[in-house]
Design a protein around this motif. Structure first.
Motif, short mmCIF file in Angstrom:
data_model
loop_
_atom_site.label_atom_id
_atom_site.label_comp_id
_atom_site.label_asym_id
_atom_site.label_seq_id
_atom_site.Cartn_x
_atom_site.Cartn_y
_atom_site.Cartn_z
N ARG A 1 -8.04 -3.12 -17.40
CA ARG A 1 -9.19 -2.35 -16.93
C ARG A 1 -9.39 -2.53 -15.43
NH1 ARG A 1 -11.53 -3.82 -21.95
NH2 ARG A 1 -12.51 -5.66 -21.03
N THR A 2 -9.20 -3.77 -14.93
CA THR A 2 -9.36 -4.03 -13.50
C THR A 2 -8.35 -3.25 -12.68
OG1 THR A 2 -10.22 -6.24 -13.92
CG2 THR A 2 -9.39 -5.81 -11.71
N LEU A 3 -7.07 -3.33 -13.09
CA LEU A 3 -6.01 -2.67 -12.32
C LEU A 3 -6.06 -1.15 -12.48
CD1 LEU A 3 -2.89 -4.94 -12.85
CD2 LEU A 3 -4.15 -4.59 -10.75
N GLY A 4 -6.38 -0.70 -13.67
CA GLY A 4 -6.30 0.72 -13.95
C GLY A 4 -7.50 1.52 -13.50
N ARG A 5 -8.68 0.91 -13.42
CA ARG A 5 -9.88 1.69 -13.15
C ARG A 5 -10.75 1.14 -12.02
NH1 ARG A 5 -9.53 6.77 -15.12
NH2 ARG A 5 -8.83 6.79 -17.27
N LYS A 6 -10.83 -0.18 -11.92
CA LYS A 6 -11.84 -0.74 -11.01
C LYS A 6 -11.43 -0.69 -9.54
CE LYS A 6 -14.14 -3.79 -14.34
NZ LYS A 6 -14.52 -5.19 -14.67
N ILE A 7 -10.12 -0.73 -9.25
CA ILE A 7 -9.69 -0.68 -7.85
C ILE A 7 -9.82 0.74 -7.32
CG2 ILE A 7 -7.78 -1.06 -6.25
CD1 ILE A 7 -6.75 -3.21 -8.12
N ILE A 8 -9.30 1.69 -8.09
CA ILE A 8 -9.39 3.11 -7.72
C ILE A 8 -9.10 3.93 -8.97
CG2 ILE A 8 -6.95 3.18 -7.02
CD1 ILE A 8 -7.69 5.33 -5.00
N GLU A 9 -9.71 5.10 -9.07
CA GLU A 9 -9.39 6.02 -10.16
C GLU A 9 -8.05 6.67 -9.84
OE1 GLU A 9 -11.05 6.52 -12.94
OE2 GLU A 9 -12.79 5.28 -12.49
N LEU A 10 -7.05 6.37 -10.65
CA LEU A 10 -5.69 6.84 -10.37
C LEU A 10 -5.40 8.17 -11.07
CD1 LEU A 10 -3.81 3.48 -10.89
CD2 LEU A 10 -4.07 4.64 -8.72
N ASP A 11 -4.59 9.02 -10.42
CA ASP A 11 -4.03 10.18 -11.08
C ASP A 11 -2.51 9.94 -11.23
OD1 ASP A 11 -2.81 10.75 -8.63
OD2 ASP A 11 -4.28 12.28 -8.08
N PRO A 12 -1.79 10.76 -12.01
CA PRO A 12 -0.36 10.49 -12.27
C PRO A 12 0.51 10.34 -11.03
CG PRO A 12 -1.18 12.06 -13.87
CD PRO A 12 -2.30 11.84 -12.87
N PRO A 13 0.39 11.19 -9.99
CA PRO A 13 1.23 10.96 -8.81
C PRO A 13 0.97 9.60 -8.16
CG PRO A 13 0.33 13.18 -8.77
CD PRO A 13 -0.36 12.45 -9.88
N GLN A 14 -0.32 9.20 -8.10
CA GLN A 14 -0.64 7.89 -7.52
C GLN A 14 -0.09 6.76 -8.39
OE1 GLN A 14 -4.89 8.47 -7.45
NE2 GLN A 14 -4.93 8.81 -5.24
N GLY A 15 -0.22 6.92 -9.70
CA GLY A 15 0.32 5.90 -10.61
C GLY A 15 1.82 5.74 -10.45
N PHE A 16 2.52 6.86 -10.34
CA PHE A 16 3.98 6.81 -10.15
C PHE A 16 4.32 6.13 -8.83
CE2 PHE A 16 7.75 8.65 -8.17
CZ PHE A 16 8.73 8.35 -9.12
N ALA A 17 3.62 6.47 -7.76
CA ALA A 17 3.90 5.89 -6.45
C ALA A 17 3.70 4.38 -6.46
CB ALA A 17 3.00 6.54 -5.39
N ALA A 18 2.61 3.92 -7.10
CA ALA A 18 2.32 2.49 -7.15
C ALA A 18 3.38 1.75 -7.97
CB ALA A 18 0.94 2.25 -7.75
N GLU A 19 3.75 2.30 -9.13
CA GLU A 19 4.74 1.64 -9.99
C GLU A 19 6.12 1.64 -9.36
OE1 GLU A 19 2.68 2.65 -14.30
OE2 GLU A 19 4.19 3.99 -13.48
N ALA A 20 6.51 2.76 -8.74
CA ALA A 20 7.83 2.83 -8.10
C ALA A 20 7.91 1.83 -6.95
CB ALA A 20 8.09 4.24 -7.58
N THR A 21 6.81 1.69 -6.20
CA THR A 21 6.76 0.71 -5.11
C THR A 21 6.89 -0.70 -5.64
OG1 THR A 21 5.36 2.14 -3.75
CG2 THR A 21 5.31 -0.22 -3.26
N GLY A 22 6.09 -1.04 -6.66
CA GLY A 22 6.11 -2.39 -7.22
C GLY A 22 7.48 -2.75 -7.77
N ALA A 23 8.09 -1.85 -8.52
CA ALA A 23 9.39 -2.13 -9.13
C ALA A 23 10.47 -2.35 -8.07
CB ALA A 23 9.79 -0.97 -10.05
N SER A 24 10.48 -1.51 -7.04
CA SER A 24 11.51 -1.65 -6.00
C SER A 24 11.39 -2.97 -5.25
CB SER A 24 11.43 -0.47 -5.02
OG SER A 24 10.18 -0.45 -4.35
N ILE A 25 10.17 -3.42 -5.00
CA ILE A 25 9.97 -4.70 -4.30
C ILE A 25 10.41 -5.87 -5.18
CG2 ILE A 25 8.22 -6.27 -3.35
CD1 ILE A 25 6.71 -3.75 -2.40
N MET A 26 10.09 -5.81 -6.47
CA MET A 26 10.46 -6.92 -7.36
C MET A 26 11.97 -7.05 -7.51
SD MET A 26 7.68 -7.20 -10.40
CE MET A 26 7.73 -5.48 -10.88
N PHE A 27 12.67 -5.92 -7.63
CA PHE A 27 14.12 -5.98 -7.74
C PHE A 27 14.75 -6.47 -6.44
CE2 PHE A 27 13.52 -3.02 -11.33
CZ PHE A 27 14.32 -3.66 -12.28
#
Length: 332
Positions: free
Chosen positions: A239-265
């Motif tokens: 709930r904190t990550l998905g709603r409380k920081i910012i209300e996300l839409d699908p393009p924003q969600g994709f951008a955040a996840e793609a960024t996170g995954a690339s940095i971790m790898f």
């Protein structure tokens, strides 16, 4: 007694992995769930499977944890140090889970290791702590914030003439891939951290030697417990990550996840640095949200999360040190 202590320590290490799974599962899937790209149960099942797969992709992070942070202690005292480190990490994980704060399980573990080592008069490799833990702790969120911002800017530019509703449907599908990448990166990073601790326990117990390859049963056990914990879910933190920081839409969600995954790898394969999945995805969400407008990010919530990042290592270290003193008093 030595065998019993080894079995108990490994069991506690696997228990830590389980708490890591339900504590950090939200990192991989919160954005996909909040944008309705995936249902919660489907997202958790996908994350659990990808966590399992990611655990078998490498061993560099495990080596950093087992050899690069503290000197491997010996004998019964060494096992008490490792046990106490895990107690400190688990205790902090449970506290932050209860309050829904996405702190880092990784830094709880590292703080626990340092605190227990200091309490038990074992050597801490401060250069390793600085280079592999502290620097990445500061740099990875900054990189996540900046990269997340520019990835979102690129998406907005590339799809500026597209029908918004059609684009959102497409990005909901794309989020299935980006969320899977996040979960794979989580398995790559976080399962290996526990593998490193279990290997250290085996070395202390005289079962394995320094530099031996990670036994396959250790990989399977750590991966399985991380996956089970992930499937158990982490609804408070989601709930904190998905709603409380910012209300996300699908393009924003994709951008955040793609960024996170690339940095971790990148950090796992290039630097063998055990970074926090929590830090990376949270900062990526902030960077993505800032493209909308700076005020769109709820910076008050972000401030509390960042405060949790700074508190995690010393708090887990303090709990681990206290645990060592109690265990040493009882069994030393």
């Amino acid at each position: 007694m030595d065998t019993f202590a080894l079995v108990v320590t490994i069991a506690v290490a696997l228990g830590f992995t389980y708490t890591n799974g339900f504590h950090d599962s939200a990192n991989a899937i919160a954005t996909s769930v909040s944008t309705r790209a995936l249902t919660p149960r489907a997202a958790l099942a996908m994350a659990a499977v990808m966590n399992l797969a990611g655990a078998f992709l490498g061993s560099g992070v495990a080596k950093t944890v087992s050899e690069g942070l503290i000197e491997t202690p010996t004998g019964g005292q060494g096992m008490m140090i490792l046990f106490s480190a895990l107690v400190g990490a688990i205790a902090w994980n449970m506290v932050t889970w209860y309050f829904g704060l996405p702190s880092s399980s990784s830094h709880a573990l590292f703080g626990g290791m340092v605190g227990a080592a200091l309490a038990g008069s074992s050597t801490v490799y401060w250069s390793g702590v600085w280079e592999k833990i502290v620097l990445p702790m500061f740099l990875s969120p900054v990189v996540g914030l900046i990269v997340g911002y520019f990835v979102m800017v690129a998406i907005l530019w590339m799809f500026k003439g597209t029908n918004p509703h059609k684009a959102k449907r497409g990005f909901r599908i794309a989020q299935t891939v980006s969320a899977a990448g996040m979960a794979l990166g989580h398995g790559l990073q976080d399962a290996q951290k526990t593998m490193g601790v279990v290997v250290m326990a085996l070395v202390i117990g005289g079962v394995e030697g320094h530099g031996d390859p990670i036994p396959i049963w250790v990989k399977i056990a750590c991966a399985a417990m991380l996956s089970l914990g992930t499937y158990a879910g982490g609804w408070r933190i989601m709930r904190t990550l998905g709603r409380k920081i910012i209300e996300l839409d699908p393009p924003q969600g994709f951008a955040a996840e793609a960024t996170g995954a690339s940095i971790m790898f990148s950090t796992a394969f290039l630097f063998h640095a055990p970074i926090s999945t929590t830090h990376v995805i949270t900062s990526a969400i902030m960077g993505v949200g800032a493209t909308k407008r700076v005020s769109a990010v709820r910076w008050g919530v972000a401030k509390n999360i960042i405060l949790g990042w700074f508190i995690t290592m010393p708090a887990a270290a303090a709990v681990a040190a206290a645990a060592y003193w109690v265990v040493n008093l009882a069994f030393g």
